[in-house]
Design a protein around this motif. Structure first.
Motif, PDB file in Angstrom:
ATOM      1  N   VAL A  37       7.929  -3.086   5.740  1.00 39.00           N
ATOM      2  CA  VAL A  37       9.074  -3.888   5.296  1.00 39.00           C
ATOM      3  C   VAL A  37       8.783  -4.493   3.923  1.00 39.00           C
ATOM      4  O   VAL A  37       9.647  -4.485   3.038  1.00 39.00           O
ATOM      5  N   VAL A  38       7.582  -5.007   3.722  1.00 44.75           N
ATOM      6  CA  VAL A  38       7.212  -5.557   2.417  1.00 44.75           C
ATOM      7  C   VAL A  38       7.268  -4.466   1.350  1.00 44.75           C
ATOM      8  O   VAL A  38       7.809  -4.674   0.258  1.00 44.75           O
ATOM      9  N   LEU A  39       6.749  -3.279   1.653  1.00 43.18           N
ATOM     10  CA  LEU A  39       6.808  -2.159   0.719  1.00 43.18           C
ATOM     11  C   LEU A  39       8.252  -1.774   0.427  1.00 43.18           C
ATOM     12  O   LEU A  39       8.625  -1.527  -0.725  1.00 43.18           O
ATOM     13  N   GLY A  40       9.082  -1.735   1.457  1.00 42.75           N
ATOM     14  CA  GLY A  40      10.490  -1.391   1.277  1.00 42.75           C
ATOM     15  C   GLY A  40      11.221  -2.400   0.410  1.00 42.75           C
ATOM     16  O   GLY A  40      12.010  -2.031  -0.466  1.00 42.75           O
ATOM     17  N   LEU A  41      10.963  -3.689   0.628  1.00 39.12           N
ATOM     18  CA  LEU A  41      11.604  -4.728  -0.189  1.00 39.12           C
ATOM     19  C   LEU A  41      11.121  -4.667  -1.636  1.00 39.12           C
ATOM     20  O   LEU A  41      11.906  -4.875  -2.570  1.00 39.12           O
ATOM     21  N   THR A  42       9.852  -4.377  -1.823  1.00 35.23           N
ATOM     22  CA  THR A  42       9.316  -4.225  -3.178  1.00 35.23           C
ATOM     23  C   THR A  42       9.961  -3.040  -3.884  1.00 35.23           C
ATOM     24  O   THR A  42      10.335  -3.120  -5.053  1.00 35.23           O
ATOM     25  N   THR A  43      10.115  -1.941  -3.155  1.00 38.96           N
ATOM     26  CA  THR A  43      10.772  -0.759  -3.722  1.00 38.96           C
ATOM     27  C   THR A  43      12.223  -1.069  -4.062  1.00 38.96           C
ATOM     28  O   THR A  43      12.718  -0.685  -5.125  1.00 38.96           O
ATOM     29  N   LEU A  44      12.913  -1.760  -3.174  1.00 34.42           N
ATOM     30  CA  LEU A  44      14.300  -2.136  -3.424  1.00 34.42           C
ATOM     31  C   LEU A  44      14.412  -3.012  -4.671  1.00 34.42           C
ATOM     32  O   LEU A  44      15.296  -2.816  -5.504  1.00 34.42           O
ATOM     33  N   GLY A  45      13.503  -3.948  -4.820  1.00 27.52           N
ATOM     34  CA  GLY A  45      13.485  -4.791  -6.020  1.00 27.52           C
ATOM     35  C   GLY A  45      13.227  -3.988  -7.277  1.00 27.52           C
ATOM     36  O   GLY A  45      13.851  -4.217  -8.319  1.00 27.52           O
ATOM     37  N   THR A  46      12.314  -3.037  -7.199  1.00 28.32           N
ATOM     38  CA  THR A  46      12.017  -2.180  -8.343  1.00 28.32           C
ATOM     39  C   THR A  46      13.216  -1.326  -8.714  1.00 28.32           C
ATOM     40  O   THR A  46      13.547  -1.165  -9.892  1.00 28.32           O
ATOM     41  N   LEU A  47      13.885  -0.786  -7.696  1.00 26.30           N
ATOM     42  CA  LEU A  47      15.083   0.021  -7.955  1.00 26.30           C
ATOM     43  C   LEU A  47      16.174  -0.826  -8.593  1.00 26.30           C
ATOM     44  O   LEU A  47      16.866  -0.390  -9.515  1.00 26.30           O
TER      45      LEU A  47
END
Length: 52
Positions: A37-47
């Motif tokens: 979930v942390v990785l997914g949120l980080t990816t979403l923020g990067t996108l």
């Protein structure tokens, strides 16, 4: 979307598949899902930041 953002998104998808497979074979692990979930949120923020 830059190359590094695409790579991060791909890593997030691969991590989801691996965490799902691990959970199916050996049972769920809350820390793995939390990490994903942390990785997914980080990816979403990067996108989000790369498209601005």
């Amino acid at each position: 979307m830059t190359g590094s953002t695409k790579a991060m998104a791909l890593c997030t998808i691969v991590a989801l598949v691996l965490v799902s497979a691990y959970s199916a074979v050996l049972g769920g692990n809350g820390w793995l899902w939390f990490s994903w979930v942390v990785l997914g949120l980080t990816t979403l923020g990067t996108l989000t930041m790369s498209e601005s």
